[in-house]
Write a protein that holds these residues in place. Structure first.
Motif, PDB file in Angstrom:
ATOM      1  N   ILE A 217     -17.346  -3.657   3.379  1.00  0.00           N
ATOM      2  CA  ILE A 217     -16.188  -3.231   2.580  1.00  0.00           C
ATOM      3  C   ILE A 217     -16.613  -2.212   1.518  1.00  0.00           C
ATOM      4  O   ILE A 217     -15.948  -1.185   1.319  1.00  0.00           O
ATOM      5  CB  ILE A 217     -15.506  -4.446   1.937  1.00  0.00           C
ATOM      6  CG1 ILE A 217     -14.831  -5.308   3.012  1.00  0.00           C
ATOM      7  CG2 ILE A 217     -14.476  -4.018   0.891  1.00  0.00           C
ATOM      8  CD1 ILE A 217     -14.427  -6.678   2.528  1.00  0.00           C
ATOM      9  N   LEU A 218     -17.720  -2.485   0.840  1.00  0.00           N
ATOM     10  CA  LEU A 218     -18.216  -1.560  -0.182  1.00  0.00           C
ATOM     11  C   LEU A 218     -18.620  -0.225   0.444  1.00  0.00           C
ATOM     12  O   LEU A 218     -18.357   0.848  -0.118  1.00  0.00           O
ATOM     13  CB  LEU A 218     -19.399  -2.183  -0.917  1.00  0.00           C
ATOM     14  CG  LEU A 218     -19.049  -3.246  -1.962  1.00  0.00           C
ATOM     15  CD1 LEU A 218     -20.296  -3.998  -2.402  1.00  0.00           C
ATOM     16  CD2 LEU A 218     -18.373  -2.614  -3.168  1.00  0.00           C
TER      17      LEU A 218
ATOM     18  N   GLY B 285     -13.027   5.853   0.356  1.00  0.00           N
ATOM     19  CA  GLY B 285     -12.246   5.642  -0.863  1.00  0.00           C
ATOM     20  C   GLY B 285     -11.603   4.279  -0.935  1.00  0.00           C
ATOM     21  O   GLY B 285     -11.270   3.809  -2.019  1.00  0.00           O
ATOM     22  N   THR B 286     -11.435   3.590   0.230  1.00  0.00           N
ATOM     23  CA  THR B 286     -10.752   2.302   0.247  1.00  0.00           C
ATOM     24  C   THR B 286     -11.404   1.361   1.253  1.00  0.00           C
ATOM     25  O   THR B 286     -11.509   1.703   2.436  1.00  0.00           O
ATOM     26  CB  THR B 286      -9.267   2.456   0.626  1.00  0.00           C
ATOM     27  OG1 THR B 286      -8.696   3.539  -0.105  1.00  0.00           O
ATOM     28  CG2 THR B 286      -8.496   1.178   0.331  1.00  0.00           C
ATOM     29  N   GLY B 287     -11.851   0.200   0.780  1.00  0.00           N
ATOM     30  CA  GLY B 287     -12.349  -0.856   1.661  1.00  0.00           C
ATOM     31  C   GLY B 287     -11.265  -1.902   1.861  1.00  0.00           C
ATOM     32  O   GLY B 287     -10.521  -2.206   0.924  1.00  0.00           O
TER      33      GLY B 287
ATOM     34  N   ILE C 274      -7.648  -4.885  -0.841  1.00  0.00           N
ATOM     35  CA  ILE C 274      -8.266  -3.563  -0.803  1.00  0.00           C
ATOM     36  C   ILE C 274      -9.133  -3.352  -2.045  1.00  0.00           C
ATOM     37  O   ILE C 274      -8.853  -3.875  -3.121  1.00  0.00           O
ATOM     38  CB  ILE C 274      -7.221  -2.432  -0.692  1.00  0.00           C
ATOM     39  CG1 ILE C 274      -6.336  -2.375  -1.944  1.00  0.00           C
ATOM     40  CG2 ILE C 274      -6.379  -2.585   0.561  1.00  0.00           C
ATOM     41  CD1 ILE C 274      -5.437  -1.130  -1.970  1.00  0.00           C
ATOM     42  N   LEU C 275     -10.209  -2.593  -1.852  1.00  0.00           N
ATOM     43  CA  LEU C 275     -11.098  -2.203  -2.945  1.00  0.00           C
ATOM     44  C   LEU C 275     -11.169  -0.684  -2.974  1.00  0.00           C
ATOM     45  O   LEU C 275     -11.699  -0.063  -2.046  1.00  0.00           O
ATOM     46  CB  LEU C 275     -12.490  -2.801  -2.736  1.00  0.00           C
ATOM     47  CG  LEU C 275     -13.581  -2.327  -3.706  1.00  0.00           C
ATOM     48  CD1 LEU C 275     -13.212  -2.672  -5.153  1.00  0.00           C
ATOM     49  CD2 LEU C 275     -14.933  -2.917  -3.339  1.00  0.00           C
ATOM     50  N   CYS C 276     -10.631  -0.083  -4.026  1.00  0.00           N
ATOM     51  CA  CYS C 276     -10.668   1.373  -4.184  1.00  0.00           C
ATOM     52  C   CYS C 276     -11.942   1.772  -4.933  1.00  0.00           C
ATOM     53  O   CYS C 276     -12.235   1.217  -5.994  1.00  0.00           O
ATOM     54  CB  CYS C 276      -9.443   1.868  -4.955  1.00  0.00           C
ATOM     55  SG  CYS C 276      -7.887   1.672  -4.061  1.00  0.00           S
ATOM     56  N   TRP C 277     -12.679   2.726  -4.360  1.00  0.00           N
ATOM     57  CA  TRP C 277     -13.888   3.198  -5.032  1.00  0.00           C
ATOM     58  C   TRP C 277     -13.520   3.931  -6.323  1.00  0.00           C
ATOM     59  O   TRP C 277     -14.084   3.687  -7.369  1.00  0.00           O
ATOM     60  CB  TRP C 277     -14.677   4.120  -4.104  1.00  0.00           C
ATOM     61  CG  TRP C 277     -16.039   4.425  -4.625  1.00  0.00           C
ATOM     62  CD1 TRP C 277     -16.418   5.525  -5.335  1.00  0.00           C
ATOM     63  CD2 TRP C 277     -17.200   3.600  -4.506  1.00  0.00           C
ATOM     64  NE1 TRP C 277     -17.746   5.447  -5.661  1.00  0.00           N
ATOM     65  CE2 TRP C 277     -18.262   4.275  -5.161  1.00  0.00           C
ATOM     66  CE3 TRP C 277     -17.464   2.373  -3.898  1.00  0.00           C
ATOM     67  CZ2 TRP C 277     -19.546   3.762  -5.215  1.00  0.00           C
ATOM     68  CZ3 TRP C 277     -18.741   1.852  -3.952  1.00  0.00           C
ATOM     69  CH2 TRP C 277     -19.765   2.547  -4.615  1.00  0.00           C
ATOM     70  N   ASP C 278     -12.556   4.819  -6.203  1.00  0.00           N
ATOM     71  CA  ASP C 278     -12.021   5.498  -7.384  1.00  0.00           C
ATOM     72  C   ASP C 278     -10.507   5.561  -7.215  1.00  0.00           C
ATOM     73  O   ASP C 278     -10.010   5.788  -6.110  1.00  0.00           O
ATOM     74  CB  ASP C 278     -12.605   6.908  -7.527  1.00  0.00           C
ATOM     75  CG  ASP C 278     -12.415   7.468  -8.918  1.00  0.00           C
ATOM     76  OD1 ASP C 278     -11.961   6.715  -9.805  1.00  0.00           O
ATOM     77  OD2 ASP C 278     -12.719   8.665  -9.134  1.00  0.00           O
TER      78      ASP C 278
END
Length: 474
Positions: free
Chosen positions: A144-145, A152-154, A274-278
């Protein structure tokens, strides 16, 4: 409402939005980012095959270091129930009750009380770690990371595996590429506030036909037009208000047929995290750091390639030969004897080496400076860390703090992602588990908690991330 035609229309609308993101659109940009991360950084450059194409992959170095630094943090999620206090004395009492329950000496009252609720939340916090190990969550979190850094999105998708736990069913999860996820409101950055979410997957056609038949639908309507006999499946998740709260509904279709009619998932939260990087402003899709590192990466590769080519040209300069006086074959091998016919002037002018352009001594320094500045500005200038002894935990931590390797906002989003996953899994526990014994591993050993979701269905839960400190000896 929620017919295949309508769902395809919603999907196409969300797809158009993805194509409008950035200068190249989400799909094309992600392809480029994946290539550069993997090291395929000269694709489409049309440079030919006669020149060494050097790659110094700073993008992968930055990504792996940042994701690794996040994964090194041991984050524990602790649950609590709204309206239930938890003082130091009450925590000690809960610890004693757990010891009694693990030994089979504690029996629940007919009605739930505060002691039982505190015992429940403390026990579920331990059970969450058991579930993580069972689902190999650490590896999925690494994926995911990585996806988050590249695209940009995991995305983590959690679903109910009806065959698990001896047929009782249990949660399962998988990592999805952001290309397979479509949000109903792309300008809303909260997953839970989405009007609907569409998951797109490619599934074996025969499997879809069996699914449709199991739900009383005509399997012959599901037709594949692909050579691999697979069909695109669209699963729409949406919220429906039942008068007191929202529940998550779902429906699965192909382009022209239903695979599974509308059904109640018995969840109150979308099974998507969801995990947004930025963060993009007013957008659910995150932005990749790679997109803005590409110019530097390209410049570094070009400069290094030019430098290597210049060095090769100096060491192996191009030879020109007068064909009128040198009639034998020339191989440019060291020590080769070449017969030259003619006068001394003919011999002197028979062979000539072209002097390549001289590179400034500052050119190599410029390359090193660009690499260092790129790493430092991205928060991954780890040269000093590499020089340290990895047994010197305090020294490593000091350098990490100095460089600010992972920005505070990224750490906050990462911890918030873990909290969201925990709350979603708790939603599964409360609404899907029913009555069963759940396996606990804690300071009391390995034992089973008699879980009955009906006793806790009216509770409202909270969760918080706790960073567990490592021992220096570790």
């Amino acid at each position: 409402m929620n017919t295949p035609k309508e769902i395809i229309k919603e999907y196409e609308h969300a797809r158009m939005f993805k194509n409008s993101l950035g200068n190249k659109g989400l799909y094309r940009q992600n392809v480029i980012n994946r290539r550069f991360f993997a090291g395929d950084q000269w694709y489409g450059a049309n440079t030919g095959s006669d020149r060494p194409l050097v790659r110094h992959n700073i993008i992968k170095r930055i990504g792996e270091y940042k994701t690794g630094s996040l994964l090194e943090n041991d984050i524990r999620i602790e649950f609590s129930a709204e309206g239930i206090s938890s003082t130091l004395l009450q925590k000690q009492n809960t610890k004693d009750l757990k010891a009694s329950l693990s030994a089979g000496e504690y029996i629940f009252n007919k009605d739930t009380d505060e002691n039982e609720i505190r015992l429940l939340t403390d026990t579920l916090s331990d059970y969450l770690e058991v579930v993580k190990n069972k689902l190999c969550f650490k590896g999925k979190l690494a994926d995911i990371l990585k996806n988050s850094f590249i695209t940009g999105t995991g995305v983590l998708y959690t679903y109910w595996d009806t065959l698990a736990a001896g047929g009782k069913g249990d949660i399962a999860c998988e990592v999805l590429p952001i290309e397979n996820l479509y949000f109903g409101d792309s300008f809303e950055d909260s997953v839970e506030n989405q009007p609907y979410i569409i998951l797109v997957s490619v599934v074996n056609t025969e499997k879809l036909r069996r699914t449709a038949q199991a739900f009383g639908l005509n399997p012959d309507r599901i037709i594949s037009d692909r050579p691999d006999n697979k069909t695109v499946l669209y699963t729409k998740l949406y919220k429906e208000y039942d008068g007191s709260s929202y529940k998550i509904m779902a429906v699965s279709v192909t382009e022209k047929a239903f695979v599974r009619p509308v059904y109640d998932t018995h969840l109150t939260r979308y099974p998507i995290n969801i995990l947004c990087w930025d963060k993009r402003e007013n957008c659910v899709y995150g932005e990749s750091e790679i997109t803005h590192l590409l110019p530097n990466q390209i410049a570094i590769n070009r400069m290094l390639t030019a430098n290597v080519w210049a060095s090769m040209s100096m060491g192996m300069p191009i030879m020109t030969v007068n064909g009128d006086t040198v009639t034998s074959d020339i191989t440019n091998e060291p020590g080769q004897i070449i017969k030259v016919y003619g006068t001394n002037e003919d011999v002197a002018g028979a062979i000539h080496y072209i002097t390549p352009p001289d590179f400034s001594a500052n050119f190599a320094e410029g390359i090193s400076s660009l690499i260092k500045n790129t790493l430092d500005s991205s928060g991954a200038g780890i040269t000093d860390i590499e020089k340290l002894s990895y047994n010197n935990t305090a020294a490593v931590k000091s350098v990490i703090d100095t460089f600010g390797i992972s920005s505070q906002s990224l750490k906050i989003r990462y911890e918030a992602f873990l909290v969201d996953v925990a709350l979603l899994w708790l939603d599964f526990f409360i609404n899907k588990y029913g009555k069963r014994n759940i396996h606990i591993q804690d300071e009391n050993g390995s034992w089973y908690f008699p879980f009955d979701s009906n006793r806790y269905s009216k509770l409202s839960f909270l969760a918080k991330a706790i960073k567990e400190e490592k021992n220096e000896a570790d």
